[in-house]
Write an enzyme that holds these catalytic residues in place. Sequence first.
Site, PDB file in Angstrom:
ATOM      1  N   ASP A 260     -10.546   1.780  -3.214  1.00  0.00           N
ATOM      2  CA  ASP A 260     -11.029   1.560  -1.856  1.00  0.00           C
ATOM      3  C   ASP A 260     -12.552   1.573  -1.790  1.00  0.00           C
ATOM      4  O   ASP A 260     -13.140   1.152  -0.795  1.00  0.00           O
ATOM      5  CB  ASP A 260     -10.479   2.637  -0.918  1.00  0.00           C
TER       6      ASP A 260
ATOM      7  N   ASP B 177       0.822  -1.205   0.000  1.00  0.00           N
ATOM      8  CA  ASP B 177       0.000   0.000   0.000  1.00  0.00           C
ATOM      9  C   ASP B 177       0.861   1.262   0.000  1.00  0.00           C
ATOM     10  O   ASP B 177       2.059   1.227   0.308  1.00  0.00           O
ATOM     11  CB  ASP B 177      -0.924  -0.011   1.222  1.00  0.00           C
TER      12      ASP B 177
END
Length: 730
Positions: free
Chosen positions: A549, A479
């Site tokens: 997301d 990430d």
Amino acid sequence: MGIHIDSHRQLFHLQARNTSYVFQIVGRGYPAHLYWGRRVRGTQLTHLLEMTPRASFSPSTDDENPALTLDTLPQEYPGYGSSDFRSPAYHVELPDGSAVAELIYDSHVIHKGKPALEGLPSTYAESEDEAETLELTLKDTHSGLRVMLSYTVFENMDVITRSARLVNDGNGVLQLKRALSMSLDFAGDQFEMVQLSGAWARERYMHKRRLVPGMQSVESRRGSSSHVQNPFLALMADGADEDHGDVYGISFVYSGSFLAGVEVDQFHSARLFMGLNPFDFGWRLEPGESLQTPEVVMVHSHEGLGGMSRTYHDIYRSRLCRGAFRDQTRPILVNNWEATYFNFNADKIESIAKAGKELGIELFVLDDGWFGKRDDDTTSLGDWFVDRNKLPNGLEDLVKRVRDMGMQFGLWFEPEMVSTESELYRKHPDWCLHVEGRRRTKARHQLILDLSRQDVQDYIVQSVSDILASAPITYVKWDMNRNMTEIGSALLPPERQRETAHRYMLGLYSVLERITSTFPDILFESCSGGGGRFDPGMLYYMPQTWTSDNTDAVSRLKIQYGTSLVYPVSAMGAHVSAVPNHQVGRITPLETRGHVALSGNFGYELDLTKFSEKDNEIVKQQVELYKEIRHLVQFGDFYRLLSPFEGNDTAWMFISKDKREAFAVYVSVLKEPYAPLSRFRLKGMDPGMNYRLDLDGEHYGGDELMYAGLPAPQFHGDFESRVYRLTAVD
């Protein structure tokens, strides 16, 4: 092969499968662009270069040929300052403070295959027979600047790649202020420009606009390719649509700040360009030093946007992605993030994994919160050691529990970041990007490590590798949750500070190369707050990316549809999450959430232990279905049928390369009362084959399915969907 040179006319003709790209050396040695489009034989292409005298405001560089002016000449790598007033491909400051350079053809060489780019990701050829590469050398004798333009032609795909290498052959220092990877000039401007734009949680929405005189561009100044703009641009000729007409795509194999655009000049020619963003960029070339620019992948399609997309899918899936997982189907996973966030222990994780195993899920992924003292997002990034309060018996024990169930185990990292509340920051406060005397701006309570530094690169490689070597981990989610501010490095001298952002990317690529080559059996997935770094550069190291997301099924229709314009479905992570959705609060049926997520690398991101028996049965069916069709979804040809940007309904489909299997998804967002009956047409079928449709068991001709179509489903509520499976019958 693909590159043909007429030495007498100094004509270079590059031929891909169905594409020609042509330029000619003219005047004092200027590479002039003639044609890019559908493949032609090339018997009389020099006639395409027309010149006519212009007003004195377009000065000529040739007293004997006043019609030759760089201000109108269609060029391959234009400069600024010697009569071309349009946007240049390069801009260099010379030792005397001037910025005038003029690159003239010097020589060329042809290589079999495709050489790698130093320190940068790029497409590749697995054999010399797959591609051919032209290296064109241009020189500015006054400054000593030498530029090698690289063109690679793929034999069996409509793909041409371009990049540039700039070298200082002189005795003084050259300061590069602009170094794009490609530029070319079209003879007209009758195009629509297509771009993929958005924001966090609504990435890569498709936007179209007509070209107008002047500059139109997309760019990132964020230090990453970004949620806001994607490093891609396409031009659609008049009359082109999803399935018909000429489309020209350019895509940047790079993960940092970029610039892509079109400038329409006073005579309605369109200059298309792409490369490193020149904003806040500089690169110092000492004598003998060079800069290699990243690669642009250029695709021409005469079958509309759909044809362009399938070409990008093929090249990126098979000749950009690498490693063991390039050609392997991907596992179905469950991720604990939206189920627990930071609040978990080993027993809770084990219970979610056990529920997943009972439903047929193959991989459990432990997300953020397992390291340091990470009970929220204010602390511990950079401290890559196990939190013994949550996992008292260590990571090894938890991995063993999950693997003893017969499931694989994956792990989340954010290695490029550091929390100010961490052991790493207290020990090395100078390791982050920063400018001395300025505020260190935080985002998500974190700073960015300075990957332009070798010691920082080594720390990341060592700390991540230690964890990966400590247990049988088979998946990593990598990430990156903020963009760059205060872009400076403690180790670079003042005259090189504007190199920091690009040196960061080179450092990141080096780190990724070292880690992924050391752990070739781990499936790496790129993530940047979802899709903030969904770009070809990352796909070179990690064959899939967390698409967004935002896991809401309705939002994902536009996100996944837009992403498919360039990126193969094998690159898209798509999960079923809980309702009300955590990003938008919408409540959608579990069936629809599953149908949308089936169109990607499938998984779940919720607490499976809270499912009802009915939910469990639905999930079991989804998991079983995906195991049967994932070879189609991940490696078949993808066709867009109905656009969520144009109506209430969305549909797309996958078909195997041999045309014998197909899978389609149809989603309706809002129910309309007494809606008219309609049909939708499939694409890519073999018109001579017959197919069995799973919904009714009947046989339909491929020609009927494509030309007459199927009745659109009649739903009875909002957010409903249907899937179709078709199998060829002999």
